[in-house]
Structures are given as structure tokens and as C-alpha cells.
Write an enzyme that holds these catalytic residues in place. Structure first.
Site, PDB file in Angstrom:
ATOM      1  N   ASP A 166      55.986 -75.028 109.122  1.00  0.00           N
ATOM      2  CA  ASP A 166      55.366 -74.289 110.220  1.00  0.00           C
ATOM      3  C   ASP A 166      56.424 -73.361 110.800  1.00  0.00           C
ATOM      4  O   ASP A 166      57.469 -73.820 111.251  1.00  0.00           O
ATOM      5  CB  ASP A 166      54.867 -75.282 111.283  1.00  0.00           C
ATOM      6  CG  ASP A 166      54.086 -74.626 112.416  1.00  0.00           C
ATOM      7  OD1 ASP A 166      54.330 -73.446 112.720  1.00  0.00           O
ATOM      8  OD2 ASP A 166      53.238 -75.315 113.017  1.00  0.00           O
ATOM      9  N   HIS A 200      51.307 -72.519 109.997  1.00  0.00           N
ATOM     10  CA  HIS A 200      50.910 -72.837 111.366  1.00  0.00           C
ATOM     11  C   HIS A 200      49.392 -72.792 111.595  1.00  0.00           C
ATOM     12  O   HIS A 200      48.816 -73.719 112.155  1.00  0.00           O
ATOM     13  CB  HIS A 200      51.603 -71.887 112.352  1.00  0.00           C
ATOM     14  CG  HIS A 200      51.286 -72.201 113.774  1.00  0.00           C
ATOM     15  ND1 HIS A 200      51.626 -73.402 114.364  1.00  0.00           N
ATOM     16  CD2 HIS A 200      50.637 -71.483 114.729  1.00  0.00           C
ATOM     17  CE1 HIS A 200      51.216 -73.407 115.622  1.00  0.00           C
ATOM     18  NE2 HIS A 200      50.605 -72.270 115.866  1.00  0.00           N
ATOM     19  N   SER A 257      47.651 -75.248 118.140  1.00  0.00           N
ATOM     20  CA  SER A 257      48.840 -74.700 118.792  1.00  0.00           C
ATOM     21  C   SER A 257      48.770 -74.865 120.313  1.00  0.00           C
ATOM     22  O   SER A 257      48.673 -75.983 120.807  1.00  0.00           O
ATOM     23  CB  SER A 257      49.007 -73.233 118.379  1.00  0.00           C
ATOM     24  OG  SER A 257      50.292 -72.760 118.698  1.00  0.00           O
TER      25      SER A 257
END
Length: 259
Positions: A200, A230, A99
Site C-alpha cells: 500500500d 491502496h 482509507s
């Protein structure tokens, strides 16, 4: 501020390979998360003999209130510091991140193109189509935090141990930094392995498209994860991420040795 037990950093010394070289891997967690989301990945790589560093980003792993005084530049500075420390005790380094961690290591690969041997990205964030983020410059002065974005995980019974709030001033600083990172993607020349979850709920597909279209790397591999959301490093596809990233590290660092 006391660090939560799950948020402890992880470091391993590694062992020299057949040629006597020591290979390092730096891994970064994401926004409002902690090393807990990355340490299992780091331990797997350490078991393969790599020297691994999993730092805790400033303001993370304590309380969300503690995070409100930190900014994206603080997170990047910590990643750069850990990178230099890892380089000092190894011969070649690969970087990876989840991320926002992916965004941080991409920026490192832009600025240290001659020092990064490879980049592994898991649902990296450099953009968003969420129109609510356009309100951040104003909202950050009116509201301290939004609801949390953690634990987007498909696997039953698994939690990320992320904050239950999303501090707006740090969030605004990250979103502002995305523009600079996107502008520098052409400086990334290292091999890239990008994992992207098909579903996601935190980072939309625009980030992966922008990264793949923008980097100058000649060696690029994209993997779509069908059974993870995610936080894929803790999800059903984690074994694939671990195994393929270990193979990637071995391959790209051997290429560096050969050259």
C-alpha cells in the site's frame, strides 16, 4: 459546485430477510476520493438484498479547490447523518469504509457502540509514519495543496477518479483527528473485518496494527490482500472484499437477531 458524474451517491432500499428484518450497510469513501471507489462494492451488497448507503463526503467529487474549505468534522457529520437516515429505514446496520472512510466509521463505532452491528475496514487510516506530516501545522498556511494521492491501484487500466491535488488544510484536520480516534478505539466492541493490502503506497501498516491492538471487539478478522494496492475496492482483490464482507454482514446481523 457541480458534482462529477462518477461521484454520484448510491442508495438502495434493500429487501427484508427471512425473518422480516431489513439490514442496512453504510459505506464511506476516502480522502480526496469519491463514491466511485465504493459504489461497485455497494451495488454488490445491494444485490444481496441489503439496504445500502454510499454518501459523498463534503468537498469531494467536485474540485479540489472546493474541498479546501471543508474539514474532517464535516466528513464525520455527513457519515453520522447518513447513519441515522439508514437506521431510520432498517432494523440493523453494519458500517464500512476505505482509507479515511475506515477512520470515519471507526469513530462512529466508538460513539454509537450500541447501534453498530459490525465494521468492515479496507486499508483504514488512523496513523502515518510519514515525517512530512509533522510539518502540516506550518505548511497548511504556506501551501494550498500537495500532489494527489489517488489511484494507487495495481490492476491495469483502473483509475480512482480522485483529485490530482491534496488540499493541506483538510489534510491537517484529518491528521489531527486521528489522535482522538486512536484514543477511542477501546470503545469499539462490534465485530470487525479488516482488509489490508500487503503493498500500500498511501497508508502504511502502522494503522492496521494500532486498530487491531486497540479495539475491544472479541470478534476480529484480518485479511491480507496480495494483489491490490491502496484502493483495493477497485483492484484485483475487490471480488474477495465484496464476497467476504457480504458473508460478514449476514453473520453479524444474524447474531444480533439471535441475541
Amino acid at each position: 459546485m457541480t458534482t462529477a458524474p462518477h461521484a454520484e451517491t448510491f442508495h438502495s432500499d434493500g429487501t427484508p430477510d427471512a425473518s422480516g428484518r431489513r439490514v442496512g450497510v453504510l459505506l464511506s469513501h476516502g480522502f480526496t476520493g469519491s463514491p466511485a471507489s465504493i459504489v461497485p462494492w455497494g451495488r454488490y451488497l445491494a444485490e444481496q438484498g441489503y439496504a445500502v448507503a454510499v454518501p459523498r463526503l463534503p468537498g469531494h467529487g467536485t474540485t479540489w479547490q472546493d474541498m479546501t474549505t471543508t474539514r474532517y468534522d464535516d466528513y464525520y457529520a455527513e457519515i453520522e447523518r447518513e447513519f441515522d437516515a439508514l437506521r431510520a429505514r432498517t432494523d440493523v446496520v453494519v458500517v464500512g469504509g476505505l482509507s479515511m472512510g475506515g477512520c470515519l466509521v471507526l469513530q462512529l463505532a466508538e460513539r454509537r457502540a450500541d447501534q453498530v452491528a459490525g465494521v468492515v475496514l479496507v486499508n483504514p487510516a488512523v496513523n502515518s509514519t510519514n515525517k512530512q506530516l509533522l510539518l502540516l501545522p506550518v505548511m497548511k498556511h504556506l501551501v494550498k495543496a500537495f500532489p494527489g494521492i489517488g489511484s494507487d491501484i495495481k490492476k491495469e487500466g483502473v483509475v480512482e477518479s480522485a483529485y490530482d491535488k491534496t488540499p493541506l488544510k483538510p489534510l491537517a484536520s484529518m491528521v489531527a483527528a486521528w489522535k482522538q480516534v486512536r484514543a477511542g478505539l477501546g470503545e469499539v466492541t462490534a465485530p470487525v473485518l479488516l482488509f489490508r493490502s500487503a503493498e500500500d503506497h498511501v497508508v502504511d501498516p502502522s494503522s492496521a496494527r494500532i486498530i487491531l491492538d486497540g479495539i475491544a471487539s472479541a470478534d476480529v478478522t484480518e485479511r491480507v490482500l496480495a494483489e491490490s494496492y491502496h484502493v483495493a475496492t477497485l483492484d484485483n482483490d475487490a471480488p474477495q472484499i465484496f464476497a467476504e464482507s457480504a458473508e460478514f454482514v449476514a453473520r453479524v446481523t444474524s447474531q444480533v437477531a439471535a441475541s
